[in-house]
Design a protein around this motif. Sequence first.
Motif, PDB file in Angstrom:
ATOM      1  N   MET A 202       1.287  -1.223  -0.168  1.00  0.00           N
ATOM      2  CA  MET A 202       0.526   0.004  -0.118  1.00  0.00           C
ATOM      3  C   MET A 202       1.177   1.477  -0.265  1.00  0.00           C
ATOM      4  SD  MET A 202      -2.997  -0.845  -0.512  1.00  0.00           S
ATOM      5  CE  MET A 202      -2.140  -2.151  -1.347  1.00  0.00           C
ATOM      6  N   ARG A 203       1.845   1.298   0.489  1.00  0.00           N
ATOM      7  CA  ARG A 203       2.706   2.718   0.579  1.00  0.00           C
ATOM      8  C   ARG A 203       3.569   2.632  -0.399  1.00  0.00           C
ATOM      9  NH1 ARG A 203       5.614   1.087   6.327  1.00  0.00           N
ATOM     10  NH2 ARG A 203       3.551   1.153   7.455  1.00  0.00           N
ATOM     11  N   LYS A 204       4.064   1.567  -1.842  1.00  0.00           N
ATOM     12  CA  LYS A 204       4.226   1.513  -2.883  1.00  0.00           C
ATOM     13  C   LYS A 204       3.352   2.157  -3.542  1.00  0.00           C
ATOM     14  CE  LYS A 204       6.797  -1.032  -6.267  1.00  0.00           C
ATOM     15  NZ  LYS A 204       7.529  -2.438  -6.467  1.00  0.00           N
ATOM     16  N   LYS A 205       2.078   1.774  -3.202  1.00  0.00           N
ATOM     17  CA  LYS A 205       1.129   1.915  -4.312  1.00  0.00           C
ATOM     18  C   LYS A 205       1.024   3.937  -4.337  1.00  0.00           C
ATOM     19  CE  LYS A 205      -4.249   2.410  -5.109  1.00  0.00           C
ATOM     20  NZ  LYS A 205      -5.585   1.457  -4.032  1.00  0.00           N
ATOM     21  N   GLY A 206       1.033   4.660  -3.010  1.00  0.00           N
ATOM     22  CA  GLY A 206       0.621   5.827  -2.666  1.00  0.00           C
ATOM     23  C   GLY A 206       1.313   6.981  -2.697  1.00  0.00           C
ATOM     24  N   PHE A 207       3.529   6.479  -2.449  1.00  0.00           N
ATOM     25  CA  PHE A 207       4.289   6.737  -2.644  1.00  0.00           C
ATOM     26  C   PHE A 207       4.757   7.053  -4.629  1.00  0.00           C
ATOM     27  CE2 PHE A 207       8.743   7.221  -4.150  1.00  0.00           C
ATOM     28  CZ  PHE A 207       8.956   8.597  -3.113  1.00  0.00           C
ATOM     29  N   ILE A 208       3.834   6.317  -5.273  1.00  0.00           N
ATOM     30  CA  ILE A 208       4.346   6.126  -6.945  1.00  0.00           C
ATOM     31  C   ILE A 208       3.011   6.939  -7.149  1.00  0.00           C
ATOM     32  CG2 ILE A 208       3.918   4.957  -9.231  1.00  0.00           C
ATOM     33  CD1 ILE A 208       5.067   1.892  -7.433  1.00  0.00           C
TER      34      ILE A 208
END
Length: 344
Positions: A202-208
């Motif tokens: 989820m963190r990867k999704k938000g950052f990208i």
Amino acid sequence: MKIDDIAKLANVSKSAVSLALNGKNGVSQETREKILRIAQEHGYIPRPIVKADQYFQSNSKLLRFVACTNEGIVTEQYESLPFFMELINNIDKQIGSSGYSLMVSSINIENLQDEISRLEKEQKSAGILLLGTNLTPEQIKLVSSIQPNLVVLDTCFETLDVNFVVMNNVYGAYQAGKYLVELGHENIGYVESQTRMYNFDMRKKGFIQAITESGVKIAEKNYFSVNPTVISSQEEFKDKIKDRLNHLPTALFCEADYMAISVIKSLTELGLNVPKDISIIGFDNIFESQVITPELTTIHVKKDKIALLAVEKLIREIDNKEVEKIKLFVDTELIIRKSCKATK
């Protein structure tokens, strides 16, 4: 005299004090002796998580916190990791004024069904707070079939008819991405965990999402992976950096503070200066993020709010027979310190 006071006098984290007072691994013998000496000198009497006279009480007032350990994130030494220790301390604090008692149990994830069944047979609980960090939907369903009064922490599966309370990972990483872009960074790198789980995905999704909205993309060569539970420098990461010292990203987002601290140590050993040569931002805002040099810019996870909401929901299910299930996302906060700088 409280744990906070002992931590300040000993110049250590609250997690270290808790580990020392409870005879747990995770602190050096020298630190343990120092903490115990200060506690004794100031007449500190620790409040057991479960008092002796409460152990055999009716299950109507006993709540169980369960962590399922494996070789990934939630290892057998998980209580020595600041995030989990702070979360447990906050849960204990919330339960303390409710009339309930808390029992903390660690079980091996490979024997989940047998272990949960055994715990509930030996000492039936009124409800379970389950650390879901490294669990699958099937494993969570299994626990709920054994103890239906259940609130799962630190992960979320929207399709399960189970209560979840978790930090808003997408929003937190989105905040981090927007902040780096606002500082003028365009050549951005991403440091991900070698062990994958819901929070990191989820963190990867938000950052990208954040940097893409600003017209920035992460080049394939700017993705790095590290061990998420190692706080020292990591050779594999250092080797990749050595090969491209003259064309590094100007900033790195790390999926967790442990990883960010490890990255800073690795870069420092290579003669690179943070943030002069490269900016670093983490996620979690653990105690160590304030004592690393430079102090770490990070995303604050409101562990006290997560604990409060989880305990309140579980007690409502028990006391009021509340049947509606909830999925709660607790928003995060950007903490600006000294590990990031503007590009201009």
